[in-house]
Design a protein around this motif. Structure first.
Motif, PDB file in Angstrom:
ATOM      1  N   TYR B  70       0.737  -1.036  -0.029  1.00 34.40           N
ATOM      2  CA  TYR B  70      -0.179  -0.047   0.033  1.00 34.40           C
ATOM      3  C   TYR B  70       0.700   1.294  -0.018  1.00 34.40           C
ATOM      4  O   TYR B  70       0.457   2.364  -0.559  1.00 34.40           O
ATOM      5  N   ARG B  71       2.065   1.264   0.385  1.00 32.88           N
ATOM      6  CA  ARG B  71       2.876   2.391   0.678  1.00 32.88           C
ATOM      7  C   ARG B  71       3.457   2.609  -0.909  1.00 32.88           C
ATOM      8  O   ARG B  71       3.532   4.011  -1.119  1.00 32.88           O
ATOM      9  N   ASN B  72       3.487   1.805  -1.727  1.00 33.59           N
ATOM     10  CA  ASN B  72       3.697   2.081  -3.051  1.00 33.59           C
ATOM     11  C   ASN B  72       2.774   3.095  -3.707  1.00 33.59           C
ATOM     12  O   ASN B  72       3.222   3.896  -4.636  1.00 33.59           O
ATOM     13  N   LEU B  73       1.597   3.162  -3.238  1.00 30.84           N
ATOM     14  CA  LEU B  73       0.566   3.975  -3.919  1.00 30.84           C
ATOM     15  C   LEU B  73       0.999   5.408  -3.552  1.00 30.84           C
ATOM     16  O   LEU B  73       0.473   6.268  -4.098  1.00 30.84           O
ATOM     17  N   ALA B  84      -1.933  10.243   3.889  1.00 29.23           N
ATOM     18  CA  ALA B  84      -2.968  10.147   4.382  1.00 29.23           C
ATOM     19  C   ALA B  84      -3.863   9.161   3.741  1.00 29.23           C
ATOM     20  O   ALA B  84      -4.437   8.326   3.932  1.00 29.23           O
ATOM     21  N   GLN B  85      -4.064   9.585   2.450  1.00 30.73           N
ATOM     22  CA  GLN B  85      -4.994   8.968   1.427  1.00 30.73           C
ATOM     23  C   GLN B  85      -4.534   7.256   1.502  1.00 30.73           C
ATOM     24  O   GLN B  85      -5.471   6.408   1.536  1.00 30.73           O
ATOM     25  N   ALA B  86      -3.263   7.017   1.298  1.00 29.93           N
ATOM     26  CA  ALA B  86      -2.717   5.696   1.278  1.00 29.93           C
ATOM     27  C   ALA B  86      -3.168   4.883   2.424  1.00 29.93           C
ATOM     28  O   ALA B  86      -3.432   3.808   2.443  1.00 29.93           O
ATOM     29  N   LYS B  87      -2.831   5.757   3.564  1.00 26.46           N
ATOM     30  CA  LYS B  87      -3.193   5.037   4.849  1.00 26.46           C
ATOM     31  C   LYS B  87      -4.651   4.453   4.941  1.00 26.46           C
ATOM     32  O   LYS B  87      -5.024   3.637   5.414  1.00 26.46           O
ATOM     33  N   ALA B  88      -5.342   5.644   4.534  1.00 28.04           N
ATOM     34  CA  ALA B  88      -6.980   5.183   4.738  1.00 28.04           C
ATOM     35  C   ALA B  88      -7.053   4.028   3.738  1.00 28.04           C
ATOM     36  O   ALA B  88      -7.753   3.085   3.950  1.00 28.04           O
ATOM     37  N   ILE B  89      -6.672   4.139   2.414  1.00 28.30           N
ATOM     38  CA  ILE B  89      -6.893   2.787   1.500  1.00 28.30           C
ATOM     39  C   ILE B  89      -6.163   1.592   2.214  1.00 28.30           C
ATOM     40  O   ILE B  89      -7.204   0.713   2.259  1.00 28.30           O
ATOM     41  N   ALA B  90      -5.128   1.650   2.669  1.00 25.50           N
ATOM     42  CA  ALA B  90      -4.641   0.393   3.537  1.00 25.50           C
ATOM     43  C   ALA B  90      -5.652  -0.027   4.594  1.00 25.50           C
ATOM     44  O   ALA B  90      -5.994  -1.091   4.871  1.00 25.50           O
ATOM     45  N   LYS B 111      -1.745  -1.751   7.002  1.00 28.70           N
ATOM     46  CA  LYS B 111      -1.150  -0.595   7.181  1.00 28.70           C
ATOM     47  C   LYS B 111      -0.232  -0.411   5.871  1.00 28.70           C
ATOM     48  O   LYS B 111      -0.136  -1.293   4.986  1.00 28.70           O
ATOM     49  N   LEU B 112       0.536   0.803   5.991  1.00 35.93           N
ATOM     50  CA  LEU B 112       1.158   1.139   4.434  1.00 35.93           C
ATOM     51  C   LEU B 112       2.063   0.089   4.105  1.00 35.93           C
ATOM     52  O   LEU B 112       2.417  -0.245   2.879  1.00 35.93           O
ATOM     53  N   SER B 113       2.630  -0.759   5.503  1.00 34.73           N
ATOM     54  CA  SER B 113       3.652  -1.566   4.795  1.00 34.73           C
ATOM     55  C   SER B 113       3.130  -3.028   4.419  1.00 34.73           C
ATOM     56  O   SER B 113       4.017  -3.955   4.229  1.00 34.73           O
ATOM     57  N   ASP B 114       1.855  -3.154   4.358  1.00 35.99           N
ATOM     58  CA  ASP B 114       1.442  -4.661   4.021  1.00 35.99           C
ATOM     59  C   ASP B 114       1.191  -4.432   2.695  1.00 35.99           C
ATOM     60  O   ASP B 114       1.231  -3.799   1.838  1.00 35.99           O
ATOM     61  N   LYS B 115       1.413  -5.906   2.064  1.00 37.85           N
ATOM     62  CA  LYS B 115       1.426  -6.220   0.562  1.00 37.85           C
ATOM     63  C   LYS B 115      -0.237  -6.018   0.363  1.00 37.85           C
ATOM     64  O   LYS B 115      -1.060  -6.245   1.190  1.00 37.85           O
TER      65      LYS B 115
END
Lengths: 420, 259
Positions: B70-73, B84-90, B111-115
């Protein structure tokens, strides 16, 4: 060679050099008398050294992040491409570097064929070169297996299966190579080990290749023996160093274009699909640089004979110095050989082309004709040509004009007048 | 000599014509103006964000994307959602984690670090849910298909009625760009299937382009950095080559040989 009486100027240098004559070696390398008429086809030796070093350096870096395991190899390559800093750059240099390496080695080999560089007294240089080339193919093949994509897996299966053609022990050998009953994790780990080892074997052979070269010195486009040092030669440094450097930079521009703008164009899309033993790709094709030999392999209907033909196609090169009976080295003075040379070039290109196509119908027919011609060239045309061909008069030296009647008279004369 | 030239021209004509005939057998893919092609090619940020929406609302129900996190986003050169958006998506995905100190697996928000969360637990489950066909992982899909982005873009729009001479089994569809024309995936897109956040009209063509752009990025997340560095590297090399060329000329002017 005349540089054995070299003595370093400083006391420390003398002290060191008496114990380990590295400075004598460095002096030999800088002063090494090189024919001054070498053209750009001669710059590929230096380019190949660059390729080898590039492959070793990028390969070492990749090996720090790659995992040689059937379940993790593909993923670890993606990890390199995505998460390792500049991993994409290192991997693309390494993957395209293999293609660039082969491009350069083919030019290097065909340069040698054109100018007769394999002939006496340079047979050993040539044979070491052929061994290097064989090792390069082994290294490239095993390297292609490591990402563990579909083409990796099935390429490995096809190539290792070739050994099953050996009578009686063939099947046993294949099982031994695989470390099991199919291409699997043990195959991958041993391929990784060997892929890591071979470049260093090549490096050692390159040292011997250059050492053997420095005994008689370089051949040259005129193909005659020259006095060294003389006005026919220039010291390696700075003349050849700067020229090789210029050619290397041009080569690097092409290299960079592939790495940055077409990094996957020389690979096969199927290798971005993770290896799956249950699904066979529609066409299993090796990398482009192996295609001519793949075409020879498939053009013979019998498996064992096909393997024999493929190996012979490479090994026949090792005896080339004795198959070519002509006393004249350079094709410049061999009007007939020159034509056959270009036919051979076309023949190998055609073999490469049909090697990429399905082995059926017209393609198969062309592959068979081209294979037959390949062997005809080395086994019949070259030996006969040496006796039958009327060669042109060869000049006595690079700078001195020939005795009357040579088509090169005017050119040689022209050069002569420039020196005065 | 003349015969030789003839021979060569015959060979060349043969090779050219045969490669043309092969090209003629191939289907012509649909073309569109990809912003990421060329020397300075970059991704269209808005298209990538829309593409992610198409992926997550349509494709992700069957296709995994296991090499992306998710961090890649929110990373540079990608859709560049804000952190913040990427965190919300994750956080909108349930991720299985564990085992905890009691030895139990548990779920928690991503979390951001999750695949990227996988739609199925394993390949068998994916096959079972899709009539035996495995929906391929989409992380590097664009690079794993011969036609690349043009192929994917065309395939998404290539569904049509099967010609009368083609009989289709249950759960098999006709697609004029698919290898063999038979595909196990039903047409995934239809006009107005979803509503774009930025008000772009969600036609099949638009969604195909957006999601293909997204797939190009997912396969080559460093494409922009590669193009930028490539341009600098090649300009640098050309300048150096010119300088070395003149140095070489100067040095070789001491001897008569031409270089």
């Amino acid at each position: 060679m005349s540089d054995h009486d070299y003595r370093p100027k400083s006391k420390v240098g003398q002290w060191f050099n008496d114990r380990l004559p590295l400075l004598t070696l460095a002096n030999h390398l800088t002063d090494y008398p090189t024919p001054k008429n070498l053209n750009y086809w001669w710059t590929f030796g230096g380019i190949l050294t660059f390729c080898l070093i590039t492959q070793i350096v990028t390969g070492l870096t990749l090996a720090m992040h790659y995992i040689a395991h059937a379940d993790m190899a593909f993923e670890s390559v993606e990890h390199i491409m995505r998460d390792v800093n500049y991993g994409w750059l290192i991997r693309y240099i390494h993957a395209n570097g293999a293609s660039m390496f082969f491009l350069a080695v083919y030019i290097h080999i065909f340069r040698s064929l054109f100018y007769g560089s394999y002939k006496a007294p340079r047979e050993i240089i040539w044979i070491i070169g052929i061994i290097i080339y064989l090792l390069m193919m082994a290294a490239a093949f095993m390297g292609y297996v490591l990402p563990w994509g579909q083409m990796s897996f099935w390429g490995a299966t096809v190539i290792t299966n070739l050994f099953s053609a050996i009578p009686l022990v063939g099947e046993g050998i294949v099982t031994w190579l695989w470390g099991g009953y199919s291409v699997d994790n043990p195959t991958l780990t041993r391929f990784f080990t060997l892929h890591y080892l071979i470049p260093f074997l090549i490096l050692g052979l390159v040292v011997l290749h250059i050492w053997a070269l420095h005994v008689p010195g370089n051949n040259n486009p005129v193909g005659i023996d020259i006095k060294k040092p003389s006005k026919d030669t220039v010291p390696f440094h700075p003349y050849i160093v700067i020229k090789d450097g210029f050619a290397l930079l041009m080569f690097m521009i092409v290299f960079a274009f592939f790495v940055f703008y077409a990094p996957n164009i020389l690979g096969h899309a199927d290798n971005y699909i993770e290896a799956n033993p249950m699904v066979t790709p529609a066409h299993i094709v090796p990398e482009w640089y192996l295609l001519p030999f793949y075409a020879i392999l498939r053009s013979v209907p019998d498996k064992l004979l096909g393997v024999v033909a493929m190996l012979s196609a490479i090994l026949i090169l090792a005896v080339l110095p004795w198959l070519d009976t002509s006393k004249i080295r350079s094709a410049v003075f061999r009007p007939l050989y020159k034509q056959f040379y270009w036919i051979l070039v076309a023949d190998v290109l055609i073999l490469g082309y049909v090697g990429a196509m399905p082995a059926e119908g017209l393609y198969l027919l062309i592959a068979r004709v081209a294979t037959a011609y390949y062997f005809l060239h080395f086994l019949v045309i070259l030996p006969v040509l040496g006796f039958k061909e009327k060669t042109l008069p060869v000049p006595l030296s690079i700078t001195e004009p020939v005795l009357g009647g040579s088509p090169n008279f005017a050119a040689a004369r022209n050069k002569e007048s420039k020196i005065e | 000599m003349k015969n030789l030239h003839k021979l060569f021209s015959i060979l060349i004509i043969f090779i050219v014509s045969s490669s043309l005939s092969i090209a003629a057998e191939k289907v012509e893919y649909l073309k569109t103006d990809w912003s990421f092609k060329g020397l300075f090619g970059k991704f269209d940020r808005a298209s990538l964000q829309r593409g992610y929406q198409v992926y997550t609302e349509v494709c992700a129900s069957c296709h995994s994307m296991k090499y992306l996190s998710y961090r890649n986003l929110s990373e540079k050169g990608g859709p560049e959602f804000s952190e913040a958006q990427a965190k919300a998506i994750a956080a909108s995905f349930e991720v299985t984690d564990g085992p905890n100190s009691d030895g139990e697996m548990f779920t928690r928000p991503g979390k951001l670090s999750d695949k990227f969360v996988m739609p199925y637990d394993n390949v068998k489950a994916a096959q079972a849910a899709n009539g035996g066909a495995y929906p391929p992982d989409m992380s590097v899909l664009v690079k794993a298909r011969g036609g690349g982005v043009d192929y994917i873009y065309s395939l998404l729009q290539g569904y049509e009625e099967a010609p009368s001479n083609v009989s289709l089994d249950d759960g098999v569809y006709y697609n004029k760009y698919m290898y063999g024309n038979k595909i196990r995936m039903a047409a995934p897109l239809s006009n107005g299937l979803l509503e774009y956040g930025d008000g772009t009209s969600a036609t099949v063509e638009q969604m195909s382009k957006d999601v293909t752009t997204f797939l190009m990025w997912s396969a080559e997340p460093h494409l922009e950095a590669r193009h930028q560095m490539g341009f600098k590297a090649i300009v640098y090399l050309i300048i150096l080559t010119v300088l070395v060329y003149f140095s070489m000329k100067k040095i070789w002017s001491r001897v008569e040989s031409e270089v």
